[in-house]
Every structure is written in C-alpha cells, then in structure tokens.
Design an enzyme around this catalytic site. Structure first.
Site: not given
Length: 677
Positions: A550, A672
């Site tokens: 991540e 997004k």
C-alpha cells in the site's frame, strides 16, 4: 449514491473540475431560485428530472436537523429570509458528498418540510420559488442507515408533526431505543438512526425545547451534531455536539448554525467553534452556550480569514492531507456499535451459520482495497483458522475457480461501483456462493447485489488516492476476523476481549502519529531529503509486506516516483539486482517475531549502498539502530500494526508529491471510481 452520481463524480475528476467552479454553479442556482438570474444562466429546471416527483409533505411545529459527520447542516434564525440563505449554505457544502437533501421552514404556526433524493437542485425544484421564512434548517445527507431515498432524507418527523430531525453522526443504540419507542406507540417512517432522536424529543417535550433536547441526549450513545427548531418557540434553534463538527455563525439581528465554516462564508467571519459535549440555544440576537448539564460556557469568537476554497479543506492545503487527519474519527465511527459486553458482535449480519460452516474464503478487490484484503487474509487465518485466498478482481473474474458449497466471498470496494469487483461478485453469485460486501457507499451496486454488507463509515473521499477508506476497510477486516474467531471457537473469550480492547483504542494511536508529525515534521523532512529520487523500494515480512504494498502504491500514484514493494525474503530472488548506491528503501518492522529476519535483509541492501528508513515500533527501536533513519510507531499488538504503520507511509507519499510539484488530490491519468474494465 446512485450510479449516475458515481459516473458524474468520475467524470468531474477526469475533467479536473475545481471547487470554485462548483461553488459558482451553486451560486447561480441560488440566484435562479430567487428569480434574479439573466438569460445567460442555465436554469435549475434543466438539471433535474421532470417525472416521478413526489408531493411535498407538510409537517407541523417541531423540527430537528442533523446527519452523518460528512453531511451538511445549515440553519438560520433572524429577520431576513431563511430559505435562500440555507440553500446557499448547503450548496457550499456540496463538495463533501451527499445523496439527498431537505429543508424545514417555519411559517404561520407550522413547519413545512421539503426533502428529496438526489442533487440539491432536485430538492430546490421540488420546493418551488417564492418560499419565505425567518426560521429554518437544511441538510444534505450521506446515507449510513437506510438507502438513499426521499423517506430516509432529513429532516425526520415525530408522530404528532411537532418533531423532525436530521443529525450528523451515528446513534449507536438506536435499535434498542427504536424498539422501546415502538412499544410506547411511536410510528417510524424511515430506516434511519436519526428519526429516533425526533421521537425521543417528542416524548420529553412539554413547553421547553431546550429541556426536551437535554433529556433526549441523555438517552443516546454515539456521535451527533443536532439542530432543532420548534413552532412553539418560533425564533429559537437548539443545537448540541458530540464528536461531530458544528459551528455557530454570528450576525447582526440574525445568527446561523452549520456543520462547517464554508456554509457561512460571505455571511459572517465571526463564529463559535462548538466543542465536545457543548449545547447552544440560538435566537436572532443572542447565543447561549452551556454544557449538557446546563452550566454556562464562556466561548471566544473565532475570526475566519480563509477564502471559500480553503475553507472546504478546513485549513489543510489539500483534501488528501485533510482526509489523512480524519482517519482517527473514521476508525471510531466504523467500529461504533459493533460490540456487546466488550466483545465484537456482528450478529446483526445474520451470517453466524455461514461463518460457522465456512470452509474457505475468497477476498476479492482492486488496488488499495486489495491491499486491505491482504491484511484481512492474514487476520482471518490467524484468528479464525479458516483458509483464505486474496485475489485481484480483474484477474479473479477470469479464473476457473474450484468452488465448494461452503465457500464465502468477501468483496471490498470503496465506491461500491468498481467494475471488476462487481463482475467477480456476480461470478460467485452465479455459483450459489454467499457474498459479503465491504463498501463505503450505501445503496451502491456492490451493496445491493451482495447477500450482506458491512459499511465503512469513512465519509466521502475527495482525493483520488484513498487513505481513510483503506484504514476503515482494515478495521472491518479485523472485526470480521475476531467475530469469526469467536463463532468458530478458534480464540478464547479473554483473547478476543483483549484484542478488541486494543482495536477500539487504536484511533488514539493513529492520532498520536499525526500529532507527533505536526510537532516534529520528521516525515516531511525525510520527503524533502529524498524528493529527487527516481526509484524507491518498500520491504516487509508478513503483515508488514501487505502494508509495504500500500505504501508503494501511494507513493507512485501521487508523486510519480517509481516504487516497488517486495517481501523481504524475496530479495535474493531477483530484486537485489536493483539496489544501488543511494536508493531509498523503506523497511517496515512491526512484527516482533520477524525482527531478526527483517534486519538480516536490511543488512543485505545496506551492503549494496541503499539508504534505509525503518518504520518501526518504539519497542523495536534498538534493534533497528543500523538503519539510516527511523520513523517510530507507537507500540501495538503486531496483528493490529497495519492500521498504525500505514499512516507514516501516507504522509511520506503526500509530502513527496508536494516537493515534486505533483497534483496531490487529482493525480494524472487516474479517477476516483473505476467503473470500466
């Protein structure tokens, strides 16, 4: 949020539409509503559907307003017209995200309510022109309890029509209160937790709105910012705040209340910032602030010097930094109401039998959500002793999967509209496999099509790079792992209580990291030091490797620095060839039983000229002395460490992007919500 809203959001992201444009559109809409626009303005009527409009309901004297932490509140009491003021205030809060809106207006001894699913423009058209009142409240809702709909939109009414409510936050004990109120004869018309407050105030109301609200608040647990009006006291607003933002704007012969400062910009620069457990009574000429017990509080007036765009970010330079700092609150909201007697309780999912019988779990997601799934896999296997596969949705949908009837799929999607994740879900459903969804958007496609759903209460994310959505997905993964461990008897009750206690206090550890960075600026200094690098590597073992993935994704997507994450034990199998003098390596070290192995790998990269930054727990600081720099984490149970260890990586990525001149909130080539394959 409906699919059209998601597509519009994605489209705006791709276009790079800025907030100023949105505010200008909102302002034009307001002028058109007031009948003052010229022919160059696109009329609101062209922006909304003509068919299927519901009649505007009429509500009587007492109304309350509020909503979820990211919803918008605007209220007015004074000698002017409240309606355009409230609509303008709500328009200024549209950037926060919402799925419905509503307004309550006091007129001639009663309160009219208009509320509508969809955009604010839909509600304005439903309302019609020419409305006028001196007391009113308005709200934009982001769904948390109940799907987006007209009936679930705020404000909510009591049985007699004297009480209605919208509120920001989550009433944790609403189910029990609702049950008790139904037994007492109260009728509910929505699925929301908010409506409980309206009926509670009705229960206690005699001749004092202030006292009725105080008594009602004593019965609720959770977070709230509420705004209440009553036709029996037609110039008064009563408000209260616990763990959800609320401000009061001060005018001349008029006063305002809102969930955030942008709503009152242009009306006043003087505000009261309402703090935890504070209560206020507002009239056109006076504001009285007390605690919940009625003890007076002497407040200082805060003078706002921000412009509208800065105010939307609440003083932060970018939405991403704002959202990183919102993570402690998001964690707390996501965990709220999911324990009974200090034990994680997900019995409301009605999946106990599925959890008990499950033979294998598939966790399927994309991008950041996939990384949350990697943490979930290790947590579930450790605590519940169930085998778990984690796969990327775009790959899983084309696999020839060997299904078994007792399999369970868990899909993870922030938007609930991710195309590949949806197709993986449908693939499992076609085989008769139960699907549990983790998403941030009530009523999304994933939420509708899964058998069961758990919502993260992160609120809308404006920045493309996900931060608080990821950290709340981790929180849900731990809840599932702990509850399954309980159901399957894989952990003792004392073990689960201890772990649960640590999980429910982890928001404070995240806040500690954020506070430490504000004081020292250590992570920012490291970003400045390495801002010119072309490649960066992240190393970790076990759970640290999942977090390293991540961290690498965050760095590459917003700073455009090439970043790769590797399992530290894999260095000798190829990646070590990439290490050269001066290349930065961020090594995560939070797993106590893997410290020696990790340090052995760190020595390997240092021997080849790498500069190593250790992201390690305070208790492991001495073991990491050979590293060139250290970013210290609060001591935490190793299994829960990902929730705290990811925060410095988010901050490092953010500051690297700043120093490299990248667009933090809208990185190039990215959107997004990925709604195409």
């Amino acid at each position: 949020m409906d699919e059209g809203t998601v597509l519009l959001s994605t489209f705006l992201n791709l276009l790079g539409v800025d907030t100023g444009t949105v505010l200008l559109s909102a302002f034009r809409m307001l002028l058109e509503y007031a009948g003052e626009t010229d022919k160059r303005t696109v009329p609101v009527s062209t922006l909304v559907k003509k068919d299927g409009q519901e009649n505007r309901p009429l509500v009587h004297p007492l109304i309350i307003i509020g909503g979820y932490i990211m919803c918008g509140i605007m209220g007015y009491t004074g000698r002017g017209n409240a309606v355009p003021v409230i609509i303008d205030g709500l328009a200024k809060l549209e950037y926060r995200g919402y799925d419905s809106s509503g307004i309550a207006m006091y007129n001639d001894g009663k309160i009219d309510v208009c509320k509508k699913k969809g955009r604010l423009a839909d509600m304005v058209e439903e309302l019609g022109k020419g409305k006028c009142c001196s007391l009113g409240i308005g709200h934009t809702r982001w769904a948390t309890h109940g799907v987006p709909s007209d009936s679930n939109a705020h404000p909510h009414c009591d049985c007699t029509g004297k009480i209605a409510l919208v509120h920001n936050g989550i009433i944790e004990n609403y189910a029990q209160l609702r049950k008790e109120l139904i037994i007492e004869g109260h009728d509910f018309v929505s699925e929301t937790d908010t409506e409980v407050m309206a009926h509670l105030i009705e229960k206690y109301y005699t001749d004092s709105l202030e006292e009725a609200v105080r008594k009602a608040l004593a019965q609720v647990r959770g977070s709230f910012a509420i705004v209440v009006i009553c036709s029996d006291e037609p110039d008064k607003i009563v408000t209260a705040k616990k763990a959800s933002p609320l401000i009061i704007g001060l005018g001349q012969g008029e006063n305002y209340v809102a969930s955030d400062i942008p709503a009152v910009l242009g009306l006043t620069s003087n505000v009261y910032i309402i703090e935890e457990n504070e209560f206020a009574v507002i009239t056109p000429d006076k504001v009285v602030i007390t605690d919940f017990e009625g003890q007076p509080i002497d407040k200082k007036v805060f003078e706002v010097t921000w412009d509208a765009v800065s105010a939307e970010k609440e003083g932060y330079d970018h939405f991403m930094l704002k959202e990183i700092n919102e993570q402690p609150r998001a964690i707390k909201d996501t965990l709220a109401g999911k324990t009974v007697q200090n034990m994680v309780d997900l019995s409301g999912l009605e999946m106990d039998e599925t959890f008990k019988q499950v033979g294998k779990i598939f966790i399927v997601a994309c991008g950041t959500a996939y990384h949350a799934g990697l943490v979930g896999r290790m947590a579930i296997e450790k605590l519940a002793r169930v085998p778990v596969e984690t796969d990327i949705a775009s790959e899983f949908r084309y696999r020839d999967v060997l299904w078994n009837p007792d399999d369970l799929m868990i899909v993870v999607s922030q938007s609930g509209e991710t195309a590949d994740t949806l197709e993986a879900l449908r693939k499992a459903k076609r085989q008769g496999i139960k699907v549990l969804a983790i998403t941030n958007v009530v009523g999304s496609s994933v939420a509708r099509e899964a058998d069961k759903v758990i919502y993260t209460h992160a609120g809308p994310e404006i920045a493309v790079a996900s931060t608080k959505a990821y950290i709340t997905q981790l929180a849900i993964m731990y809840l599932i792992a702990m509850y399954m461990g309980k159901i399957k008897g894989a952990c003792t009750e004392s073990e689960l209580q201890e772990l649960g206690s640590q999980l429910y206090g982890i928001d404070l550890l995240v806040q500690k990291i954020l506070n430490r960075e504000k004081e020292s600026g250590k992570i920012k200094q490291l970003a400045e030091k390495y801002k010119e690098v072309q490649s960066t590597f992240f190393l970790g073992r076990g759970l640290d490797y999942a977090v390293a993935m991540e961290g690498a994704l965050k760095l590459k997507e917003i700073s455009y620095v090439h970043a790769e994450a590797y399992a530290a034990g894999e260095l000798k199998h190829g990646p070590l060839a990439l290490i050269h003098d001066g290349v930065p390596v961020l090594a995560l070290i939070s797993q106590d039983d893997l410290v020696e192995k990790s340090m052995s790998n760190i020595k390997e990269v240092k021997a080849r000229g790498a500069v190593v930054v250790a992201v390690c727990k305070e208790s492991l600081q001495e073991a990491c002395q050979e590293c060139d720099d250290q970013i210290l984490l609060p001591d935490i149970n190793p299994i829960l460490a990902p929730i705290v260890s990811v925060v410095p990586l988010q901050l490092f990525s953010y500051y690297m992007a700043i120093y490299r001149g990248a667009d933090v909130d809208k990185p190039r080539n990215l959107a997004k919500s990925v709604t195409v394959e």
